[in-house]
Write a protein that holds these residues in place. Structure first.
Motif, PDB file in Angstrom:
ATOM      1  N   MET A   1       0.815  -1.198   0.000  1.00  0.00           N
ATOM      2  CA  MET A   1       0.000   0.000   0.000  1.00  0.00           C
ATOM      3  C   MET A   1       0.859   1.263   0.000  1.00  0.00           C
ATOM      4  O   MET A   1       0.558   2.230  -0.668  1.00  0.00           O
ATOM      5  CB  MET A   1      -0.915   0.002   1.228  1.00  0.00           C
ATOM      6  CG  MET A   1      -1.728   1.257   1.376  1.00  0.00           C
ATOM      7  SD  MET A   1      -2.660   1.299   2.919  1.00  0.00           S
ATOM      8  CE  MET A   1      -1.996   2.752   3.666  1.00  0.00           C
ATOM      9  N   VAL A 152      -3.023   8.206   3.290  1.00  0.00           N
ATOM     10  CA  VAL A 152      -4.133   8.126   2.331  1.00  0.00           C
ATOM     11  C   VAL A 152      -4.792   9.496   2.174  1.00  0.00           C
ATOM     12  O   VAL A 152      -5.097   9.922   1.053  1.00  0.00           O
ATOM     13  CB  VAL A 152      -5.158   7.053   2.767  1.00  0.00           C
ATOM     14  CG1 VAL A 152      -6.433   7.141   1.949  1.00  0.00           C
ATOM     15  CG2 VAL A 152      -4.542   5.656   2.666  1.00  0.00           C
ATOM     16  N   GLN A 156      -5.126  11.334  -1.433  1.00  0.00           N
ATOM     17  CA  GLN A 156      -6.475  11.601  -1.947  1.00  0.00           C
ATOM     18  C   GLN A 156      -6.719  13.086  -2.146  1.00  0.00           C
ATOM     19  O   GLN A 156      -7.348  13.494  -3.127  1.00  0.00           O
ATOM     20  CB  GLN A 156      -7.532  10.999  -1.013  1.00  0.00           C
ATOM     21  CG  GLN A 156      -7.599   9.491  -1.085  1.00  0.00           C
ATOM     22  CD  GLN A 156      -8.620   8.892  -0.125  1.00  0.00           C
ATOM     23  OE1 GLN A 156      -9.074   9.533   0.815  1.00  0.00           O
ATOM     24  NE2 GLN A 156      -8.967   7.637  -0.367  1.00  0.00           N
TER      25      GLN A 156
END
Length: 193
Positions: A1, A152, A156
Motif C-alpha cells: 500500500m 491516504v 487523496q
C-alpha cells in the motif's frame, strides 16, 4: 500500500531498541512537526476548503500523538531533550518543486507529507513487530494505523485537486527520490527517520 521503493534497513530496529529514549524523544518532535506541517498547509492554502476540513482533525490527532509519546517518555523516566535536525525531511523539502500554480504548489506539499507519513508508518510497523515492551508494541501498532490513514488523506487530497494521472507521475518521482535519500542516510538509533 505504501509503495516505498526501499524498505528500512533491518539493522535500524536493533539500533533503535538500544536507544529507546532517543527514539521516543525524536518521535515526539516528529509528531509536533507533523501537526505544525498541517497547520502550515491550512494557513498557506486556506482557499482549499476540503483540504482545510480534512487537515483540521489531523492537526488534533498529531498533537494527541505528541502528548501520547510524551506520556511514554515520562512513564519510563526518560528526559525530553532538544529537537534534532531531521536530515530526511530536509532532503525531501529540497525536492519540492517551486513555482507553478497554487494547486501545483499544494500538490507538492501534500505529496511530501504523504511520503513522510508513509515512512513513519513503515517504521512504526517495524517497532510494533520487534519491540519486547508489550505496551510500546501496542502503542506503535495503533500509531501505524493512524499514519496509514494520514498517508491516504494526503494522496487523496492531491488527486482531488490535481489531475490524478499527473499526481501519480509526480508521486513516482517522489518515491524514486526518497529511495535515493534512504540509500545514503546513516542508520541511526536516535532518529525516527
Amino acid at each position: 500500500m505504501l509503495r516505498l521503493q526501499l524498505p528500512t534497513d533491518p539493522r535500524w530496529v536493533d539500533v533503535a531498541k538500544m536507544s529507546l529514549e532517543e527514539i521516543l524523544v525524536d518521535h515526539a518532535y516528529c509528531e509536533q512537526k507533523a501537526a505544525s506541517s498541517c497547520i502550515s498547509l491550512i494557513i498557506k492554502f486556506p482557499e482549499y476548503e476540503r483540504m482545510v476540513d480534512v487537515l483540521v482533525p489531523v492537526v488534533a490527532e498529531e498533537w494527541a500523538h505528541f502528548e501520547s509519546v510524551m506520556e511514554q517518555i515520562r512513564k519510563r523516566g526518560y528526559k525530553f531533550g532538544f529537537p534534532r535536525k531531521d536530515e530526511y525531511v530536509v532532503q525531501l523539502q529540497g525536492f519540492v518543486r517551486k513555482g507553478g500554480s497554487r494547486t501545483d504548489q499544494l500538490t507538492e506539499h501534500l505529496l511530501m507529507n504523504a511520503l513522510i507519513e508513509a515512512r513513519s508508518c513503515e517504521r512504526f510497523k517495524i517497532l510494533w513487530k520487534n519491540l519486547a515492551d508489550e505496551e510500546l508494541k501496542q502503542f506503535y501498532h495503533e500509531l501505524m494505523i493512524s499514519e496509514a490513514g494520514h498517508y491516504v488523506n494526503f494522496i487523496q487530497l492531491a488527486k482531488s485537486y490535481n489531475d490524478p494521472g499527473k499526481v501519480d507521475q509526480r508521486w513516482a518521482e517522489w518515491l524514486a527520490f526518497e529511495k535515493g535519500v534512504m540509500e545514503h542516510l546513516a542508520i541511526r538509533g536516535d532518529r525516527m527517520h
